[in-house]
Each structure stands twice: as C-alpha cells, then as structure tokens.
Design a protein around this motif. Structure first.
Motif, PDB file in Angstrom:
ATOM      1  N   SER A   8      -0.203 -36.274 -77.418  1.00 22.72           N
ATOM      2  CA  SER A   8      -0.194 -36.285 -75.916  1.00 22.72           C
ATOM      3  C   SER A   8       1.319 -36.322 -75.255  1.00 22.72           C
ATOM      4  CB  SER A   8      -0.753 -37.831 -75.420  1.00 22.72           C
ATOM      5  OG  SER A   8       0.333 -38.630 -75.983  1.00 22.72           O
ATOM      6  N   ALA A   9       1.298 -36.095 -74.007  1.00 16.23           N
ATOM      7  CA  ALA A   9       2.835 -35.790 -73.353  1.00 16.23           C
ATOM      8  C   ALA A   9       3.705 -37.080 -73.738  1.00 16.23           C
ATOM      9  CB  ALA A   9       2.773 -35.587 -71.964  1.00 16.23           C
ATOM     10  N   ALA A  10       4.762 -36.780 -74.002  1.00 10.14           N
ATOM     11  CA  ALA A  10       5.804 -37.849 -74.271  1.00 10.14           C
ATOM     12  C   ALA A  10       6.058 -38.281 -72.882  1.00 10.14           C
ATOM     13  CB  ALA A  10       6.928 -37.386 -74.904  1.00 10.14           C
ATOM     14  N   THR A  11       6.497 -39.883 -72.816  1.00  6.68           N
ATOM     15  CA  THR A  11       7.218 -40.515 -71.849  1.00  6.68           C
ATOM     16  C   THR A  11       8.496 -40.673 -72.080  1.00  6.68           C
ATOM     17  OG1 THR A  11       6.381 -42.790 -72.576  1.00  6.68           O
ATOM     18  CG2 THR A  11       4.786 -41.349 -71.267  1.00  6.68           C
ATOM     19  N   ALA A  12       9.067 -41.407 -70.759  1.00 10.97           N
ATOM     20  CA  ALA A  12      10.384 -41.899 -71.237  1.00 10.97           C
ATOM     21  C   ALA A  12      10.608 -43.078 -72.248  1.00 10.97           C
ATOM     22  CB  ALA A  12      11.275 -42.407 -69.907  1.00 10.97           C
ATOM     23  N   GLN A  13       9.474 -43.791 -72.254  1.00 11.10           N
ATOM     24  CA  GLN A  13       9.327 -45.060 -73.203  1.00 11.10           C
ATOM     25  C   GLN A  13       9.323 -44.651 -74.649  1.00 11.10           C
ATOM     26  OE1 GLN A  13       7.370 -44.662 -70.307  1.00 11.10           O
ATOM     27  NE2 GLN A  13       8.518 -46.052 -69.016  1.00 11.10           N
ATOM     28  N   ASP A  14       8.890 -43.252 -74.833  1.00 10.11           N
ATOM     29  CA  ASP A  14       8.855 -42.793 -76.207  1.00 10.11           C
ATOM     30  C   ASP A  14      10.165 -42.482 -76.787  1.00 10.11           C
ATOM     31  OD1 ASP A  14       6.131 -43.035 -76.511  1.00 10.11           O
ATOM     32  OD2 ASP A  14       5.912 -41.160 -75.459  1.00 10.11           O
ATOM     33  N   ALA A  15      11.202 -42.179 -75.985  1.00 11.26           N
ATOM     34  CA  ALA A  15      12.521 -41.777 -76.449  1.00 11.26           C
ATOM     35  C   ALA A  15      13.034 -42.442 -77.380  1.00 11.26           C
ATOM     36  CB  ALA A  15      13.457 -41.748 -75.149  1.00 11.26           C
TER      37      ALA A  15
END
Length: 169
Positions: A8-15
């Motif tokens: 899935s698309a990465a989110t800012a929380q995945d950084a």
C-alpha cells in the motif's frame, strides 16, 4: 494461520519504520563496498519525511510490520526515478522486491508525465542488477563515485511498461 503480505501507499506514520528498515537493509551494501557512510545509512528522519512528501512511496506489510519499501518521484524531464527498493533480509528471495518494483512502476505509468523509469545500483550489487534486468531495465550510464564504487544507471521506457500493465489487467 499464515499472514499475507500487503502493499500500500506509505504514510507519514511509516517514516520511522522505513528508516529503520533502510538502515538494516543497507548494511550489506555498505559491507560490499567498504563504505558505511553511504546516504541510505546517514539519511535523517526529517530528510526521509521530506522525501516522502515530494514523491510516492510504497510499503509492504506482514501484519502490522513494514517489511519492504520503495519510493520515487517524477522529475521535470519525465523521468520517474525509483529509489531505495528495500526488503527485510528474512523476506528476501520470495519475489517481494519484484512485486514492489511492479507496483511503483504501475503507479507512475498512470501519470502522463512519466516517459521513462530510471534507477541505479552499485556495480557489485549482482542481485539488484539481476532483478532490474529481469524487469526490462537496461544500463544507460555508469559513474565512478569513488575507488570502490561505480554506480550503474538503468532505464526502461514507461510507454512500453504501460502496455505490459494493460496486457496483464
């Protein structure tokens, strides 16, 4: 009961998870070239967040754990620059890198500005070179960046790849 891997698309929380995985995955590259000062090992969390904000990133998860990632962005010349394709060492050689590469290409192939896909790797990174060639990439340039490292830039035409995605749909 086994879990399946989702992309899935990465989110800012995945950084933070991406940065930790990147640090783990690039240890073998640093060892291969005898250089632990390579950018993926020195990138800060703030730099990664800025990079994620500029382009598009994907993550692969096994349950809640980020086990792979790739990112890229399209420049003004229409080149979709794909970067930092990483897979957790315990998950390598199961086709996940290829799945992520296909997924990021499919994302950029949908953008009319994308004319070509481009990525690079070190000259000793045989596994990376094998993967990229098997996905239709061809070397277009080399650049010596030091006595131990020559970067090989590989490319493929985005229009040809778009036809591949349409045929498989």
């Amino acid at each position: 009961m086994g879990m399946s891997v989702t992309i899935s698309a990465a989110t800012a929380q995945d950084a933070e998870a991406i940065l930790k995985l990147q640090y783990l995955c690039y240890q073998t590259e640093a060892e291969l070239y005898g250089d632990y000062g390579i950018e993926p090992l020195t990138q800060t969390l703030d730099d990664l967040r800025a990079e994620l904000g500029r382009g598009h990133a994907l993550v692969a998860r096994l349950g809640d754990e980020v086990i792979a990632s790739v990112r890229g962005e399209i420049d003004q010349a229409g080149t979709a620059r794909i970067a930092k394709l990483i897979v957790h060492p315990r998950m390598q050689r199961h086709g996940l890198g290829g799945r992520l590469l296909d997924a990021i290409e499919a994302h950029f192939a949908g953008d009319p500005a994308a004319k070509r896909f481009q990525l690079f790797t070190g000259h000793r990174s045989e596994g990376n070179l094998r993967l990229y060639r098997s996905h239709g990439y061809a070397p277009v340039a080399t650049r010596e960046v030091g006595p131990r490292l020559t970067l090989i830039t590989l490319e493929k035409d985005a229009a040809r790849a778009q036809g591949d995605y349409a045929a498989s749909a």
